[in-house]
Write an enzyme that holds these catalytic residues in place. Structure first.
Site, PDB file in Angstrom:
ATOM      1  N   LYS A  62       5.071 -84.053 -36.532  1.00  0.00           N
ATOM      2  CA  LYS A  62       6.381 -84.696 -36.545  1.00  0.00           C
ATOM      3  C   LYS A  62       7.395 -83.739 -35.928  1.00  0.00           C
ATOM      4  O   LYS A  62       7.315 -82.518 -36.139  1.00  0.00           O
ATOM      5  CB  LYS A  62       6.741 -85.033 -37.994  1.00  0.00           C
ATOM      6  N   SER A 141      10.106 -92.141 -42.427  1.00  0.00           N
ATOM      7  CA  SER A 141      10.577 -91.717 -41.117  1.00  0.00           C
ATOM      8  C   SER A 141       9.471 -91.203 -40.195  1.00  0.00           C
ATOM      9  O   SER A 141       9.700 -90.936 -39.022  1.00  0.00           O
ATOM     10  CB  SER A 141      11.619 -90.605 -41.283  1.00  0.00           C
ATOM     11  N   SER A 165       8.289 -91.074 -46.747  1.00  0.00           N
ATOM     12  CA  SER A 165       8.238 -91.067 -45.286  1.00  0.00           C
ATOM     13  C   SER A 165       6.851 -90.886 -44.695  1.00  0.00           C
ATOM     14  O   SER A 165       6.666 -91.061 -43.496  1.00  0.00           O
ATOM     15  CB  SER A 165       9.161 -89.969 -44.732  1.00  0.00           C
TER      16      SER A 165
END
Length: 506
Positions: A62, A141, A165
């Site tokens: 990420k 996310s 997330s």
């Protein structure tokens, strides 16, 4: 398949799936050493000298996890020119184990969002159960991670889970998402959203792969002040009897709790069906199913959206364009430093980040801190107390319960794990989320975290596993995949992974 051929397939898939926007910096656009690294891993494999089970495997990160060889943008204009001078601990651990960095994945800006649409690099697209004209939400996310794993653009992916997330994107994309106990994995080099909640998590196609990644990363890091110390890890192992985990699973049936408060009216029929199927399967395997009440669940989401923005408003104060990141070039002779600071932050942050900074700043203000922030902290403690009262195992790092009668009752009637849906509904379409005529879209996005936030507030391990269900039209089982969440006591990560594997075999 050789590791080199596997690596070439991942790079080709990154190129052919560019429209999904899973990567901000894909490996196919980054001249790196991946080809030689994969070839070297193949040679080590033939010699029987692989560094680990992840040697030569492609792991995506990420884009809020610092990497020395790739930019780290947090999907924000405020960091679009930033490259870290060092690797995060988790990146270095995986590279030392032979893993290859597969690129940096897209996300909601600074990890703030539930659909991976708040990125300065564009929306992440999810095609599961949809055609190209109706892209679905990838969750957030860590939506880029989940889509990259689901579409074979990498072997596994590392992201962050603050309030769900990792688990929500896993549920929306039909992948496995594992959030370990808070403090087990190092956060050094991970750009913070909310320090007391942020947890490095893992996305993969199978629970066994998530376990392999977890085993490499589950180590104390002296550079991270929130990393669990070796002595505390020994205490966890001793109190939870982790060395005898296999005998724990075979000596008696598991006691599986169904949280009554998670059975909400908004639960989609396909999700409810998948939940019921999972529980029935475990019952047929000889395990005991029993209802459990977690009364503070109804307040957990509200507490989270006070605490997380409050911490974010403090963490994001450092992005002023002076030391690093983008700086506003709108300058005049008479402008003050305050004006430049405000202009830089106004141009650098997106709408959702600004919204949460404002929420956090308000809850920390003198007139609101007692009624909001302090009350939210109290609710957080009560949420953890609910979990501690439900589990048979005592929290290994908490003060011992002095009431012997209550402790004995928990040992006799307490549960081993909780099982619930990960998300109340299947993934919505991107067009529905971004429809400006829908006034409740922001609130609906917050509500998506209703089942994932409680475990985050308590710092507990949780995994989302894809399970088949049926939709409203009566489509056959297998057409719809819903995420089913397994939650365990703090430190009981191995049991959570084991139960995840049981559901995976269903």
């Amino acid at each position: 398949m050789s590791l080199l051929l596997e690596a070439e397939r991942y790079v080709a898939n990154q190129s052919s799936n560019r429209m999904l926007n899973a990567f901000i910096t894909p490996l196919c656009r980054h001249s790196g050493r991946w080809h030689d690294q994969a070839k070297d891993a193949d040679i080590r494999g033939k010699q029987g000298k692989l560094r680990s089970r992840l040697d030569g495997r492609f792991i995506a990160f990420k884009d809020n996890i610092c990497t020395r060889d790739f930019p780290t943008t947090c999907a924000s204009k405020s960091l679009d020119t930033f490259t870290s001078p060092f690797n995060a601990t988790v990146v270095q651990q995986l590279e030392d184990a032979g893993a290859i960095v597969a690129g940096k994945t897209n996300l909601d800006e600074f990890g703030m969002g539930s659909h991976s649409i708040y990125s300065s690099f564009g929306h992440v697209m999810n095609t599961r159960r949809g055609d190209d004209s109706k892209f679905l939400s990838a969750g957030g996310s860590s939506g880029g991670n989940a889509v990259a794993v689901a579409t074979d653009q990498c072997y596994a992916a590392l992201g962050t889970d603050t309030g769900g997330s990792i688990r929500l994107p896993a549920a929306y994309t039909g992948t496995v998402g594992f959030k370990p106990s808070y403090g087990l994995l190092s956060r050094w080099g991970v750009i913070a959203y909310a320090n007391s909640l942020d947890t490095v998590g893992i996305l993969a196609k199978r629970v066994s792969v998530a376990r392999d990644v977890f085993d490499v990363l589950n180590k104390h890091d002296p550079r991270d002040p929130t990393s669990i110390s070796p002595s505390s890890r020994s205490r966890i192992s001793s109190k939870l009897n982790l060395p005898q985990l296999t005998s724990r699973l075979t000596s008696r049936p598991l006691r599986i709790g169904i949280p009554l408060e998670y059975n909400i009216s908004e639960l989609a029929p396909s999700v409810r069906q998948a939940w019921c199927h999972s529980l029935e399967y475990l019952r047929q395997q000889g395990h005991t199913i029993q209802p459990v009440s977690l009364p503070m669940t109804k307040l957990a989401l509200s507490a989270y959206y006070v605490l997380a923005p409050a911490e974010a408003s403090s963490n994001l104060a450092k992005y002023d364009g002076v030391r690093y990141g983008t700086r506003s070039d709108d300058s005049t002779e008479n402008q003050s430093e305050t004006y430049l600071y405000a202009k830089t932050r106004g141009a650098g942050f997106g709408p959702e980040v600004k919204r949460r900074i404002m929420l956090g700043a308000f809850s920390l203000s003198a007139q609101a801190i007692d009624n909001y922030f302090i009350q939210a902290q109290r609710i957080r403690r009560l949420v953890r107390h609910d979990f501690d009262a439900a589990f048979q195992a005592e929290h290994p790092l908490a003060a011992e319960i002095r009431n012997v009668e209550l402790r004995q009752q928990a040992k006799q009637t307490g549960i081993d794990v909780l099982i619930s849906p990960t998300a109340p509904t299947p993934p919505p379409t991107i067009s529905d989320i971004t429809d400006t005529s829908t006034k409740r879209s922001n609130l609906d996005a917050y509500i998506n975290d209703v089942f994932t936030v409680p475990a985050s507030l308590a710092g507990l391990p949780a995994i989302s596993v894809p399970v088949s269900g049926k939709d409203n039209a009566g489509n056959q089982e297998g057409d719809i995949l819903a995420g089913i969440q397994v939650i365990g006591q703090y430190g009981d990560d191995e049991l959570v992974l084991k139960v995840g594997e049981l559901l995976e075999r269903r």
